[in-house]
Motif scaffolding. Sequence first.
Motif, PDB file in Angstrom:
ATOM      1  N   TYR A 197     -80.429  46.680  10.250  1.00  0.00           N
ATOM      2  CA  TYR A 197     -81.222  45.840  11.153  1.00  0.00           C
ATOM      3  C   TYR A 197     -80.378  45.374  12.340  1.00  0.00           C
ATOM      4  O   TYR A 197     -80.821  45.408  13.500  1.00  0.00           O
ATOM      5  CB  TYR A 197     -81.769  44.615  10.409  1.00  0.00           C
ATOM      6  CG  TYR A 197     -82.253  43.548  11.365  1.00  0.00           C
ATOM      7  CD1 TYR A 197     -83.514  43.640  11.953  1.00  0.00           C
ATOM      8  CD2 TYR A 197     -81.429  42.486  11.723  1.00  0.00           C
ATOM      9  CE1 TYR A 197     -83.937  42.686  12.865  1.00  0.00           C
ATOM     10  CE2 TYR A 197     -81.854  41.524  12.630  1.00  0.00           C
ATOM     11  CZ  TYR A 197     -83.106  41.628  13.195  1.00  0.00           C
ATOM     12  OH  TYR A 197     -83.522  40.678  14.097  1.00  0.00           O
ATOM     13  N   LEU A 304     -86.770  39.850   7.583  1.00  0.00           N
ATOM     14  CA  LEU A 304     -86.194  40.623   6.482  1.00  0.00           C
ATOM     15  C   LEU A 304     -85.882  39.770   5.258  1.00  0.00           C
ATOM     16  O   LEU A 304     -85.951  40.252   4.133  1.00  0.00           O
ATOM     17  CB  LEU A 304     -84.882  41.281   6.937  1.00  0.00           C
ATOM     18  CG  LEU A 304     -84.933  42.601   7.687  1.00  0.00           C
ATOM     19  CD1 LEU A 304     -83.519  43.050   8.001  1.00  0.00           C
ATOM     20  CD2 LEU A 304     -85.655  43.660   6.871  1.00  0.00           C
ATOM     21  N   ASN A 305     -85.510  38.520   5.468  1.00  0.00           N
ATOM     22  CA  ASN A 305     -84.885  37.737   4.409  1.00  0.00           C
ATOM     23  C   ASN A 305     -85.737  36.619   3.817  1.00  0.00           C
ATOM     24  O   ASN A 305     -85.491  36.195   2.692  1.00  0.00           O
ATOM     25  CB  ASN A 305     -83.578  37.138   4.939  1.00  0.00           C
ATOM     26  CG  ASN A 305     -82.550  38.202   5.257  1.00  0.00           C
ATOM     27  OD1 ASN A 305     -81.845  38.684   4.390  1.00  0.00           O
ATOM     28  ND2 ASN A 305     -82.476  38.593   6.531  1.00  0.00           N
TER      29      ASN A 305
END
Length: 381
Positions: A197, A304-305
């Motif tokens: 990313y 993403l997290n």
Amino acid sequence: MNGIVRAAGRWFSAAALAWVALPLAVQAEYEDDATAMATARIAEEVRFRGASDEVMLAGTLSRPAYVARDLPVPAVVLIHGSGPNDRDETLYGHKPFRMLAAAFESAGYAVLRYDKRGVGESSGNLRGATLVDYAADAEAAFDYLRSRRDIDATRIGLLGHSEGGMIAPMIAARRSDVAWLVLLAPPTVSGRVISEYQNLQGALDRGASEQAALAVAAEAGRLFDILQADLPTEQRDARLYAALQRIGEQRHLSEAFVEGQRQSLSSPWFRHILSYDPAPALEKIRKPALVLFGAMDHQIAPSLNEGPARVALKGNAAAEVRVLPGVNHLFLNTHSGAVSEYPRLGGGLSPVLLDTLQDWLAVQSRRGQDNLIATAYYDPR
């Protein structure tokens, strides 16, 4: 977290071959409001042994001056992100840990922040260490606090930023005496996913087209494939060096630069973190946990997290996951979130972060008092 460009300080990985580092001489200009925010404090320079006899960690232990020295206070260990961080986590003139210490002191906490092994006044080898080694150092800091009479050993928490947000759960997953966790921009997926990313986003931030950015990310992925291949070390390193040389020739990079990339990519730290999955440790946490992401973080992106964090912590009723608006990876108010903007940002840590922490800590303090009352009236008969 920084993969192969050490100078930058936070997770810049294989796309560094296309990344131009900002000059470290550039300093952020802002008023450091840490002292204005904090009440009077008592600061003490301390040293304690880290993960091994060769590692002696140096740091600052501070506490609010309004609390009597003979009265044990709750405390927190600040665990830094990747790279050669000092006790203030200094980056481009910003000192996030100094300001966080002031916030905790104002809330009545003692704060231990320390120079990473091999940095500042701490001894040890930074280059050969892995995430496991850094976790052992942070655990040693936690145990040092527990050994002190002026610290309430039952109310010591861990705050981890970026890579530190992976380290704190590693400790808390195996220790029941960690009182709580605060995780700031913690990676919750593998290092490979994060690095891929960052390669893509970093190229976009530098003005690359989407097609060119995807090509950069794909190139990094091919290097990661080599690193993760089940090959003898010599064969793996030879393939990596050959691939880097091809890239260097295509981009007219110096041999010294290519060699620097090879050393960083093949380091024990990067090879370990590339495959490390933070989720299992998070899943074991049952203590209060506050997980915060910056909505404009271009390094540990909420897209993403955040989801994996919520999934991993779904069994913990005392865990909260939030995305704070308008802030970047350092939890500074930002315009774009791009790393190139860091030196130009001012104002210190975002008020939204400090207010969120203050409110959450107040809840933990009330819980601590409730536990003290319950203990005082417990009759085992």
